[in-house]
Design an enzyme around this catalytic site. Structure first.
Site, mmCIF file in Angstrom:
data_model
loop_
_atom_site.group_PDB
_atom_site.id
_atom_site.type_symbol
_atom_site.label_atom_id
_atom_site.label_comp_id
_atom_site.label_asym_id
_atom_site.label_seq_id
_atom_site.Cartn_x
_atom_site.Cartn_y
_atom_site.Cartn_z
ATOM 1 C CB SER A 1 -0.968 -0.001 1.183
ATOM 2 O OG SER A 1 -0.305 -0.303 2.366
ATOM 3 C CD GLU B 1 -10.471 -8.832 3.638
ATOM 4 O OE1 GLU B 1 -10.766 -7.712 3.166
ATOM 5 O OE2 GLU B 1 -10.796 -9.183 4.774
#
Ligand code: FES
Ligand code: FES
Lengths: 145, 762
Positions: B474, B702
């Site tokens: 990120s 996810e």
């Protein structure tokens, strides 16, 4: 008091009998690039080279490597394999990575262009929970580029 | 302008209605497609320091005078401390402090699971601490454990209230069905197994507590510690610069942090408290086991008329009951749906979220049974899925902010087509087949989240925000977003994260939320800085601001007459800086924000030994705009590999009689290795979600793990006709399913499974 040559420097290690090589490296010499993820020889995170052989430093007693030449990730900071891992995105959290790179360097030292099978065989002892495996394979395949 | 709104906040499928201060998001999205920096593959901005072993993880931190902690944990599934005496521990060499039950709430006398923290000792070395813990005198009163989730529910021993979600009329839907299929599915306990174990190092500096911790949630830990210690939030500094994996299990401060804080207070020394791998495998969280009793009703043409599910989450002694019913509620258009979900409180370690909690398990059950239905209808599983496509959110009829699942299906076709060739390669003993499964999940992120940026006279920028990068990349994505907005090269951007005292509030890294929550804030901060730079340039060159822009390091005018290096404008600052600030705007109102995808698995099954190999997985996901295609591919591969572990090898076992955990080491708990990895083909739709923020990006952490187990199970059915009902698909389960398939013959109705129960209301 065992004497160990780590990354070209000679050290006299003070650790008590029973001290592991990983503890000596991390705690006494502050070489924390070598990670410990299980401490019992099951994951490969702590892999270092002892006289060129990939060795699990968490289950190797420092007194057993008296006189040996140890290479840790700190000794390979400019090895092309390091750059190849970054280029291929062969690391996510990076916790397994120093151990992976050590195993990979040992592999290509013995055979510069290993096959996929040889890569998988040599690297199967280095767990990566993030699952960077496909990219690790690629990094080892392309390390000379 | 700041605005106060009442909104739903979602993390890992849990919703809360909250008041929220948000700022307007005035920026237009960039047009779809790869740009100068965003959408281009980028290697990790912190890759080199991680690869070289220079990155200092919590595990590597050594503060002067730091003590080490060992924790006494309950060895039984259910027990009470009858007597405890810490004095012998305190007398041991190197020991500086010891605490026991009632010293802090995290140390307990009543132990509901093996691994409950009871006492802790701080000493000069970990070995000394461990020896001292062994010297603690303790007597246990062992209690009868409740281990069977169904029994726990019968006894009303629950975690949370049972959750009933219903639309339409399930019974009417079943009555109008031409065909009804039922199945019971079970999933196992699996472990997050981050290679860096859960740990904290804490020290008091004056009246401030510094907590260096391996966390996915810097601000959550700050809030928990501040509340527990009753000190202001700014007197708690939480730091996590590099983090060795969490996968959902590191969202809380947890016992080890509070143990370290208390021992640091008592000893006036910095204290480390780190779980060993053996503790990690017991007491750091897990994906809980589930039991799923499912019913599907459909018309002869495949139109779903009824979906019913009775779900049991065996949550353990604590935690929360995950949305295992989510896929049944949200994946398909179906007018009559009823699910009931129980959280069974059993004497096993509490669950913690693990990468798409609930949806991984629920998708295995639902998507397996959908393929059983396809088989009975003699319908192509892909067609059946398309037929029941949900145009609006079927659970509340709200429109989606963006949904490209149909496009995912279209792109899956060439992979799906391979099944004829794959099957043809079967031999007498090794059968091959192809299976698919769909994915739905959250991942829209949300406010609040903030970022600052400073731009110096050298044309380099630093993004400052107190978020964490748990290994997903990120930090790299934030650098790309800032570089893109500022019109400067990627290597001119530094990102400083990981310290609550050195940056503004940031999102937790769970629920695939870091990029969709933080990315828009970083872009807004960069845009704020850019606006100021243009204001300066306009005055310097006597032009109107609206005709000026910054591209590839130059300030340019729309008519092309002015092109000056950015550094010339910024040079006016000398050693001063431009400061920009940005906030995450609100999510679109009245819309459902979800991620979607489909995976197609190819497997080989040795019908004599029950061994299963996964040869290939094609993954096509829709997560809006892709910031970094290289990092995104890594996320997909990592998710699928964890999914393969979940499907085939990982299983935290306990003794069914005593509740004793049997797989406490990485030798017994089988994580996938490099040798287990199939060919993985990943594709992203890369279409910005036009209603979601100034980026149109959703999270990708996810989604890739969600459909893997079902796709593999469906490929096994395609290859052999065998229906697996349990994870992991061990050789025993595979041989059982093969035997069952043989008994009923490859054609004809699957036999009712023994012990089968109808769902609630049927
Ligand atoms: S830390 Fe040495 S093998 Fe795991
Ligand atoms: S990169 Fe995280 S464990 Fe390998």
């Amino acid at each position: 008091m065992p004497e160990v040559n780590v990354n070209g420097h000679a050290y006299a290690v003070h650790g008590a009998v029973g001290t592991t090589l990983a503890e000596a490296l991390r705690d006494e010499l502050s070489l924390t690039g070598t990670k410990v993820a299980c401490g019992e020889g099951h994951c490969g995170a702590c892999t270092v080279l002892v006289d060129g052989i990939p060795t699990l430093s968490c289950i190797t007693l420092v007194h057993a490597v008296d006189g040996a030449k140890v290479t840790t990730i700190e000794g390979l900071r400019d090895h092309p394999m390091v750059y190849s891992f970054v280029r291929a995105d062969a690391l996510q959290c990076g916790f397994c990575t120093p151990g992976q790179i050590i195993s990979a360097v040992a592999l290509v030292d013995s055979k510069a262009a290993p096959s996929t099978e040889e890569i998988r065989h040599a690297m199967a002892g280095n767990l990566c929970r993030c699952g960077a495996y496909p990219k690790i394979e690629e990094a080892i395949r392309t390390w000379q580029d | 302008m700041a605005r106060l709104i009442r909104t739903e906040k979602e993390v890992e499928g849990r919703f809360e209605e909250v008041w929220l201060v948000v700022e307007e998001d005035a920026l237009q999205q960039w047009p779809a497609g790869a740009r100068e920096v965003v959408g281009q593959p980028a290697t990790r901005v912190d890759g080199l320091e991680r690869a070289r072993g220079e990155a200092v993880y919590t595990a590597d931190l050594k503060l002067p005078g730091m003590l080490h902690t060992a924790v006494l944990r309950c060895p039984y599934a259910h027990a009470r401390v009858a007597r405890i005496d810490l004095t012998p521990a305190l007398a041991r060499p190197g020991v500086h402090g010891a605490i026991g039950p009632r010293d802090i709430p995290q140390l307990e006398e009543e132990c509901g699971y093996q691994g409950t923290a009871v006492a802790a000792v701080a000493a000069d070395t970990f070995e000394q601490a461990r020896a001292a813990v062994a010297a603690i005198e303790i007597e246990w009163e062992q209690l009868e454990p409740v281990l069977d989730p169904d029994e726990a529910i019968a006894r009303k021993q629950l975690v949370g209230e049972p959750r009933e979600r219903s639309r339409g009329d399930l019974e009417a839907g079943l009555a109008e069905a031409d065909i009804v299929v039922e199945g019971e599915y079970r999933t196992q306990v699996v472990l997050q197994s981050s290679l860096e174990t859960h740990q904290s190092v804490v020290q008091w500096v004056g009246d401030t507590i510094e907590v260096y911790t391996s966390t996915q949630n810097i601000w959550g830990v700050r809030e928990e510690v501040s509340a527990a210690l009753e000190i202001p939030g700014d007197k708690v500094r939480v730091v996590c610069h590099y983090m060795g994996g969490g996968f959902g299990s590191k969202n809380d401060a947890d016992d080890f942090t509070f143990i370290a804080i208390e021992l640091a207070k008592r000893t006036a020394r910095p204290v480390r408290c780190a779980l060993t791998r053996r503790e990690e495998n017991i007491a750091s969280g897990n994906r809980n086991a589930t039991i799923q009793r499912l019913t599907i009703g459909a018309k002869a043409d495949g139109t779903l008329t009824a979906l019913g599910g009775e779900y049991v989450n065996a949550t353990g002694w604590g935690g929360w009951s995950t949305p295992v019913e989510g896929p049944m509620q949200q994946l398909y258009s179906c007018p009559n749906v009823k699910t009931t979900t129980w959280g069974a409180k059993i004497n096993q370690p509490p669950m913690k979220p693990f990468r798409a909690p609930g949806f991984v398990e629920g998708t295995f059950g639902l998507e397996s049974l959908i393929d059983v239905l396809a088989g009975k209808l003699d319908m192509d599983p892909l067609e059946l899925r398309r037929k029941n496509y949900a145009g609006n959110d079927p659970s509340d009829d709200r429109p989606y902010s963006g949904k490209n699942l149909m496009e995912c299906y279209r792109r899956a076709e060439p992979h799906w087509e391979r099944r004829h060739d794959v099957r043809a390669r079967s031999t007498d003993t090794v059968k091959r087949g192809v299976g698919m499964a769909s994915q739905v999940w959250y991942g829209g992120g949300g406010p609040p989240s903030y970022a600052w940026i400073r731009v110096g006279s050298d044309g380099h920028a630093t993004v400052v925000t107190a978020m964490q990068d748990i290994g997903t990349g990120s930090k790299t994505a934030m650098a790309q977003i800032a570089a893109e907005e500022l019109g400067i090269p990627l290597d001119h951007v530094t990102v400083t994260i990981g310290d609550s005292a050195r940056g503004p509030y940031a999102s937790l890294s769970a629920g695939s939320s870091t990029i969709p929550s933080m990315g828009p804030a970083v872009r807004a901060a960069a845009a704020d800085a850019k606006r100021q730079i243009i204001e300066i340039a306009a005055q310097r060159f006597d032009l109107e601001e609206r005709v000026l822009d910054i591209t590839v390091g130059n300030v340019v005018s729309a008519d092309g007459n002015l092109t000056v290096p950015l550094t010339e404008v910024l040079g006016l600052l000398e050693s001063a800086q431009i400061l920009g600030k940005g906030a995450r705007g609100p999510n679109p109102t009245g819309m459902t924000v979800l991620t979607f995808g489909v995976q197609v698995a190819e497997v080989a099954v040795d019908v004599e030994t029950g061994e299963v190999w996964v040869d290939r997985i094609a993954a096509i996901h829709d997560v809006g705009r892709v910031i970094n295609p290289l990092g995104a591919e890594s996320q997909i591969e990592g998710g699928i590999i964890q999914g393969i572990g979940h499907t085939l090898s990982e299983h935290r076992l306990h003794d069914p009689r005593t509740g004793q955990i049997l797989t406490t080491g990485l030798d017994a708990y089988k994580l996938p290795t490099i040798a287990d990895v199939p060919e993985i083909v990943s594709e992203l739709i890369d279409q910005p979600d036009e209603h979601l923020t100034n980026l149109g990006s959703k999270g990708l952490g996810e989604p890739p793990i969600i459909p893997t187990a079902a796709a593999i199970a469906n490929a096994i059915r395609d290859a052999t006709g065998a229906e697996v009902h349990e994870l992991p698909i061990s050789r025993e389960e595979m041989l059982r399913a093969l035997k069952e398939a043989k008994e009923r013959g490859r054609i004809g109705a699957p036999k009712e499974r023994e012990g089968h129960r109808a769902p609630a209301g049927v």
